[in-house]
Scaffold this motif. Sequence first.
Motif, PDB file in Angstrom:
ATOM      1  N   LEU A 163      37.938   5.663  24.008  1.00 43.63           N
ATOM      2  CA  LEU A 163      37.904   6.565  22.853  1.00 43.63           C
ATOM      3  C   LEU A 163      38.767   6.024  21.720  1.00 43.63           C
ATOM      4  O   LEU A 163      38.389   6.096  20.550  1.00 43.63           O
ATOM      5  CB  LEU A 163      38.392   7.955  23.238  1.00 43.63           C
ATOM      6  CG  LEU A 163      37.458   8.855  24.047  1.00 43.63           C
ATOM      7  CD1 LEU A 163      38.059  10.244  24.179  1.00 43.63           C
ATOM      8  CD2 LEU A 163      36.080   8.955  23.432  1.00 43.63           C
ATOM      9  N   ARG A 216      36.832   3.414  20.043  1.00 45.53           N
ATOM     10  CA  ARG A 216      35.726   3.973  19.259  1.00 45.53           C
ATOM     11  C   ARG A 216      36.245   4.642  17.990  1.00 45.53           C
ATOM     12  O   ARG A 216      35.570   4.649  16.965  1.00 45.53           O
ATOM     13  CB  ARG A 216      34.943   4.983  20.096  1.00 45.53           C
ATOM     14  CG  ARG A 216      33.910   4.307  20.996  1.00 45.53           C
ATOM     15  CD  ARG A 216      33.408   5.226  22.081  1.00 45.53           C
ATOM     16  NE  ARG A 216      32.576   6.306  21.588  1.00 45.53           N
ATOM     17  CZ  ARG A 216      32.117   7.286  22.363  1.00 45.53           C
ATOM     18  NH1 ARG A 216      32.419   7.307  23.652  1.00 45.53           N
ATOM     19  NH2 ARG A 216      31.362   8.226  21.872  1.00 45.53           N
ATOM     20  N   SER A 217      37.445   5.211  18.106  1.00 43.20           N
ATOM     21  CA  SER A 217      37.981   5.927  16.940  1.00 43.20           C
ATOM     22  C   SER A 217      38.394   4.955  15.826  1.00 43.20           C
ATOM     23  O   SER A 217      38.549   5.344  14.681  1.00 43.20           O
ATOM     24  CB  SER A 217      39.160   6.807  17.349  1.00 43.20           C
ATOM     25  OG  SER A 217      40.327   6.038  17.519  1.00 43.20           O
ATOM     26  N   LEU A 218      38.588   3.676  16.183  1.00 39.40           N
ATOM     27  CA  LEU A 218      39.030   2.697  15.185  1.00 39.40           C
ATOM     28  C   LEU A 218      37.863   2.124  14.383  1.00 39.40           C
ATOM     29  O   LEU A 218      38.060   1.521  13.331  1.00 39.40           O
ATOM     30  CB  LEU A 218      39.796   1.556  15.865  1.00 39.40           C
ATOM     31  CG  LEU A 218      41.097   1.961  16.566  1.00 39.40           C
ATOM     32  CD1 LEU A 218      41.723   0.779  17.281  1.00 39.40           C
ATOM     33  CD2 LEU A 218      42.087   2.552  15.565  1.00 39.40           C
ATOM     34  N   GLU A 219      36.660   2.317  14.910  1.00 40.39           N
ATOM     35  CA  GLU A 219      35.489   1.745  14.242  1.00 40.39           C
ATOM     36  C   GLU A 219      34.988   2.734  13.182  1.00 40.39           C
ATOM     37  O   GLU A 219      34.484   3.806  13.531  1.00 40.39           O
ATOM     38  CB  GLU A 219      34.408   1.514  15.298  1.00 40.39           C
ATOM     39  CG  GLU A 219      33.584   0.282  15.059  1.00 40.39           C
ATOM     40  CD  GLU A 219      32.646   0.072  16.235  1.00 40.39           C
ATOM     41  OE1 GLU A 219      31.448   0.150  16.015  1.00 40.39           O
ATOM     42  OE2 GLU A 219      33.144  -0.104  17.374  1.00 40.39           O
ATOM     43  N   GLU A 220      35.131   2.360  11.943  1.00 39.76           N
ATOM     44  CA  GLU A 220      34.777   3.312  10.882  1.00 39.76           C
ATOM     45  C   GLU A 220      33.275   3.454  10.688  1.00 39.76           C
ATOM     46  O   GLU A 220      32.531   2.492  10.834  1.00 39.76           O
ATOM     47  CB  GLU A 220      35.420   2.871   9.565  1.00 39.76           C
ATOM     48  CG  GLU A 220      36.871   3.291   9.458  1.00 39.76           C
ATOM     49  CD  GLU A 220      37.524   2.850   8.166  1.00 39.76           C
ATOM     50  OE1 GLU A 220      36.803   2.610   7.174  1.00 39.76           O
ATOM     51  OE2 GLU A 220      38.763   2.728   8.162  1.00 39.76           O
ATOM     52  N   VAL A 221      32.839   4.651  10.350  1.00 37.54           N
ATOM     53  CA  VAL A 221      31.451   4.924   9.979  1.00 37.54           C
ATOM     54  C   VAL A 221      31.501   5.498   8.570  1.00 37.54           C
ATOM     55  O   VAL A 221      32.169   6.508   8.336  1.00 37.54           O
ATOM     56  CB  VAL A 221      30.814   5.950  10.945  1.00 37.54           C
ATOM     57  CG1 VAL A 221      29.398   6.282  10.503  1.00 37.54           C
ATOM     58  CG2 VAL A 221      30.836   5.429  12.372  1.00 37.54           C
ATOM     59  N   VAL A 222      30.836   4.840   7.652  1.00 37.35           N
ATOM     60  CA  VAL A 222      30.893   5.291   6.252  1.00 37.35           C
ATOM     61  C   VAL A 222      29.518   5.785   5.818  1.00 37.35           C
ATOM     62  O   VAL A 222      28.503   5.141   6.079  1.00 37.35           O
ATOM     63  CB  VAL A 222      31.379   4.138   5.337  1.00 37.35           C
ATOM     64  CG1 VAL A 222      31.352   4.554   3.868  1.00 37.35           C
ATOM     65  CG2 VAL A 222      32.789   3.705   5.747  1.00 37.35           C
ATOM     66  N   LYS A 223      29.511   6.949   5.207  1.00 40.48           N
ATOM     67  CA  LYS A 223      28.263   7.497   4.656  1.00 40.48           C
ATOM     68  C   LYS A 223      28.466   7.694   3.163  1.00 40.48           C
ATOM     69  O   LYS A 223      29.300   8.513   2.745  1.00 40.48           O
ATOM     70  CB  LYS A 223      27.923   8.843   5.318  1.00 40.48           C
ATOM     71  CG  LYS A 223      27.700   8.765   6.815  1.00 40.48           C
ATOM     72  CD  LYS A 223      26.351   8.171   7.173  1.00 40.48           C
ATOM     73  CE  LYS A 223      26.202   8.067   8.686  1.00 40.48           C
ATOM     74  NZ  LYS A 223      24.948   7.430   9.083  1.00 40.48           N
ATOM     75  N   GLU A 224      27.726   6.897   2.384  1.00 39.94           N
ATOM     76  CA  GLU A 224      27.874   6.977   0.913  1.00 39.94           C
ATOM     77  C   GLU A 224      27.214   8.259   0.394  1.00 39.94           C
ATOM     78  O   GLU A 224      26.186   8.667   0.892  1.00 39.94           O
ATOM     79  CB  GLU A 224      27.227   5.752   0.260  1.00 39.94           C
ATOM     80  CG  GLU A 224      27.944   4.449   0.580  1.00 39.94           C
ATOM     81  CD  GLU A 224      29.308   4.324  -0.103  1.00 39.94           C
ATOM     82  OE1 GLU A 224      29.600   5.129  -1.014  1.00 39.94           O
ATOM     83  OE2 GLU A 224      30.071   3.420   0.282  1.00 39.94           O
ATOM     84  N   ILE A 280      31.754   9.864   2.999  1.00 42.15           N
ATOM     85  CA  ILE A 280      32.404  10.168   4.277  1.00 42.15           C
ATOM     86  C   ILE A 280      32.965   8.885   4.888  1.00 42.15           C
ATOM     87  O   ILE A 280      32.239   7.886   5.033  1.00 42.15           O
ATOM     88  CB  ILE A 280      31.404  10.803   5.273  1.00 42.15           C
ATOM     89  CG1 ILE A 280      30.773  12.074   4.687  1.00 42.15           C
ATOM     90  CG2 ILE A 280      32.076  11.088   6.624  1.00 42.15           C
ATOM     91  CD1 ILE A 280      31.751  13.193   4.385  1.00 42.15           C
ATOM     92  N   ASN A 311      34.323   8.160  11.904  1.00 43.01           N
ATOM     93  CA  ASN A 311      34.243   7.190  12.999  1.00 43.01           C
ATOM     94  C   ASN A 311      33.228   7.672  14.030  1.00 43.01           C
ATOM     95  O   ASN A 311      32.540   8.678  13.812  1.00 43.01           O
ATOM     96  CB  ASN A 311      35.628   6.914  13.602  1.00 43.01           C
ATOM     97  CG  ASN A 311      36.216   8.137  14.291  1.00 43.01           C
ATOM     98  OD1 ASN A 311      35.514   9.106  14.595  1.00 43.01           O
ATOM     99  ND2 ASN A 311      37.509   8.114  14.540  1.00 43.01           N
TER     100      ASN A 311
END
Lengths: 409, 294
Positions: A398, A401-409, B251, B254
């Motif tokens: 976890l 996984r928490s370190l991998e950023e997900v960006v939504k523009e 946003i 993660n």
Amino acid sequence: MKPKILWNNKDFPLLPSGYAIMGRYILPILGDHYGRDNVIIYAPVYQREYMDRWEDMLVVPGVTFDYGENYLLEHYQHHKCNILVQIGDVWGLGTLPDMAARNDVLWVQWCAVDWIGMPKNVVYRIRTAHKLVPFAKDGEAKLRKAGLNNVEKAIWLGLDTELWKPGEPGESMMRLMGFTPETFNILMVSANQERKAIRQQIEGIATFRKANPEAQVRFYIHTTMKRDRDLFADIDELGLADITHYPEEYLMSMGGVSEVEMVKMFNACDVVLNACHEGFGYATLQAQAVGKPVVYLYEGPSPELVKYGVGVADMFTYTTSNQMCQAFPHPAGIAQALGTVWKWKKEGKKLFSQKAVDFVQANFGWNKIAEQWIGVIDRAMEDRVHFCHDIPSSSDELQNRSLEEVVKE
Amino acid sequence: MKIAWIQDLNIFSTGGGAQLTDLGHFKEGLRRGYDIRLVLPDSDAAVPFGCDLVIASNCVNFSTDFFQELIKKQKPIIWFFHDYFCKWRLFFPMIEKCKNCYLKPRWLPILTKSPLLIWLSPLHRDSWLWTYPELAELPYVNIPSAIDPNQFTDLGIKREGVVCSSGLLDFKGRPNVLRWAREHPETQITFLGGNDHPMEPLPPSCKDIGYYPHMQMNDVFNQFVSLLHLPNTPQPFERIIAEAYLGGCKIIGNHLVGALSYDWFTSREKVAEHVRRAPQDFWESIEKALERDK
């Protein structure tokens, strides 16, 4: 990981009280097992306002004369303890049950159960303990019967089995107690409290004496003569003043006599009188340790401790202001039991049981008791993990996984 | 049809995320003509026994015995999960030990009798299956939080900096956002919504402005370019992600954000469509499940 234990001993281990003695013997063994730095002794009675070290273990103070709960949580948190072991009566507990309910402490209670039935106010107090370890099997059965699911197998209180052995009392001890080899020597060692049924028992002595005028009775009572009862008045009224010896008030106020002297005292008598509703019954066990017969009450833990003695039925009960119902003997029952032992003496039987001595030697040594406690503490620590007493850290996966950023523009 | 809606909290008076979602679904149920009774811990415990269906929402204050009794009385229970059946409820550590959770033997026999399990996102379901793989075979549906997209829009005003809601709470990933702040010292970060360690100093680029009512959140989102949310345990949905996104924020999240585990979280239009129709999807899924079990 070795647990850090806060042990609420109620008394400083060097004092002569029963609680102090328990701590004196068991704590160094636990200290050796878990490391002396990992055992913190909380001793609120007689040990106030300062910290101390005893046997290389930290003793932390409280400021009350009752259960000393006021600083428990602070000591527990400050010293980063993992488990609190509390000894003693449970009916007087105030804030500890709530602390345990809030998950603030992992509370294990070594407790006396010296009442019949199970008052609700006691159940409410003890149900939040992680483990209840009764002093005796009798208490264990009562707690289980009340539906509590946190009850452990009983652990008896221990005795210094190197010290508590049959032996010669010595002439001076006999003389101090008013005993001679020819007299019928009755010993009572008891706190002067109503629950100890001292009045009923000494009435029994008076009745026995009337019924057996040929017996040259001698009675030594090791207690504080004026406390719950004025025993001087009781003894005077019952006509026992001529046969009764007792310790000096100053001696008792200074904590009584040493354990070595106590062993001699028990070895000096013909019979030990301890027919009251006990939480455990040290005097009963001590009598057995030196092979002496004991007159005991059938109610409470005494039947499981006695290999040599005469039991007395409980004939009436008294319910205290805490709704605790305690059993009392009838004086006639005491007289009859003393009569049985007197008959043995008259018949020339040696008032001694090797079976009782062996029983104590085999089961009550402090190493044996501490071994059982180590089992309880280790199991509690396993439970601490199993039941998630502490918020666990999230898994490595976890974290990644928490370190991998997900960006939504 | 009489329905018992079991909740720890009164959805009409408290405004946490779960209650807002429940309220949206509850209203839609009433609109569809269902006779729904809200059952709280201090309600008459007999009510669910007189209903045809039980929907169990947040329910840590109800005993497993209570649910076992309902099952014995042949009452179908639909489970609508908001968190985790973990001692720490909101903080699911997802460690090996969780597979042997001491609560599992109590809940598993109850959960496996359900005609439908409802999770808030694919991530939420996957995390549950870590402890309860046995539930993988059961009928399920993932339904996002119920949000009115009309309340969250881009107002077209000037934006600056990053906002982080609840990020200073331990279970919402406090160490992650503080690390991010240190790695991006040029970015101003405004924290709101609680702080587990208020005495601990924050990096100079950060400020904590406390709580804001939910009704004002669109105005708040419109002040910022981005919303930062980096939890360290799997968050079931996180309505704030959808709300901020609809409110025009970029946003930065993660893989532990439930909302971002949906494959439709790719455009504002799609997000708006899914969260708007969540209550309809919720009831349609239930109706289908009941039809299937007839």
